[in-house]
Design a protein around this motif. Structure first.
Motif, mmCIF file in Angstrom:
data_model
loop_
_atom_site.group_PDB
_atom_site.id
_atom_site.type_symbol
_atom_site.label_atom_id
_atom_site.label_comp_id
_atom_site.label_asym_id
_atom_site.label_seq_id
_atom_site.Cartn_x
_atom_site.Cartn_y
_atom_site.Cartn_z
ATOM 1 N N THR A 1 -9.376 -41.345 68.730
ATOM 2 C CA THR A 1 -10.319 -40.243 68.563
ATOM 3 C C THR A 1 -10.305 -39.377 69.825
ATOM 4 O OG1 THR A 1 -12.151 -41.623 69.365
ATOM 5 C CG2 THR A 1 -11.840 -41.492 66.974
ATOM 6 N N ALA B 1 -6.853 -35.411 68.752
ATOM 7 C CA ALA B 1 -7.557 -35.237 67.480
ATOM 8 C C ALA B 1 -8.331 -33.929 67.352
ATOM 9 C CB ALA B 1 -8.501 -36.409 67.270
ATOM 10 N N HIS C 1 -7.589 -31.171 64.858
ATOM 11 C CA HIS C 1 -7.695 -31.530 63.448
ATOM 12 C C HIS C 1 -9.138 -31.754 63.004
ATOM 13 C CE1 HIS C 1 -3.375 -31.968 63.693
ATOM 14 N NE2 HIS C 1 -3.563 -32.718 64.767
ATOM 15 N N TRP D 1 -7.929 -40.868 63.956
ATOM 16 C CA TRP D 1 -6.730 -40.088 63.726
ATOM 17 C C TRP D 1 -5.560 -41.067 63.723
ATOM 18 C CZ3 TRP D 1 -5.344 -35.613 61.895
ATOM 19 C CH2 TRP D 1 -4.036 -35.178 62.087
ATOM 20 N N TRP E 1 -6.391 -38.019 59.224
ATOM 21 C CA TRP E 1 -7.611 -38.784 59.420
ATOM 22 C C TRP E 1 -7.684 -39.907 58.411
ATOM 23 C CZ3 TRP E 1 -10.579 -38.617 63.515
ATOM 24 C CH2 TRP E 1 -10.559 -37.478 64.320
#
Length: 146
Positions: free
Chosen positions: A102, A107, A110, A127, A134
């Motif tokens: 994370t 991440a 996204h 992630w 995810w």
């Protein structure tokens, strides 16, 4: 004891499952006395795990607490690194090996900011660095954090 006022101390006297419990490395086992010190958040997660797994014996409640501690450790480590771990996939019941994080550097591109916290539905979101997406899983399905 003031230093640990915010911690819940659970004591169980058991002789069964001691070998498995020691393997989890989150417990302090002294002869027949097993102690597990967890935060209030971990205690809440342990209750969710115990409920979902229909825990009924002291050993099962102790294992639920240990899994809650593993969840906390996984979440903490994923904030700063890519972590290897195993969980049981809910839909197929197969053991899943994953590398997740994370970390904001990997991440954040996204995250769209919509949706609800995975903690509110008692799951862990991460992630998946191998699949590039995810993923999430339920607390009680966590098997091992490497």
């Amino acid at each position: 004891m003031k230093k640990h006022q915010n911690y819940l101390l659970i004591w169980y006297f058991i002789t069964i499952f001691v070998a498995e419990i020691k393997e989890l490395r989150y417990l302090n086992t002294i002869d027949m006395l097993n102690a597990l010190i967890i935060t209030p958040k971990e205690a809440q997660r342990a209750l969710v795990i115990a409920t979902r797994t229909n825990a009924s014996t002291p050993a099962e409640f102790l294992i639920a607490g240990a899994k809650a501690a593993m969840v906390a450790e996984l979440k903490k480590r994923m904030q700063t690194s890519i972590v290897e771990f195993y969980f049981v996939k809910k839909s197929t019941r197969e053991l899943r090996h994953a590398y997740g994080t994370t970390m904001s550097s990997l991440a954040s591109n996204h995250i769209n900011g919509r949706g609800i916290s995975r903690d509110s539905v008692n799951t862990i979101a991460f992630w998946d660095v191998e699949k590039g997406g995810w993923r999430s899983f339920r607390y009680e399905t966590l098997v091992k954090v490497c």
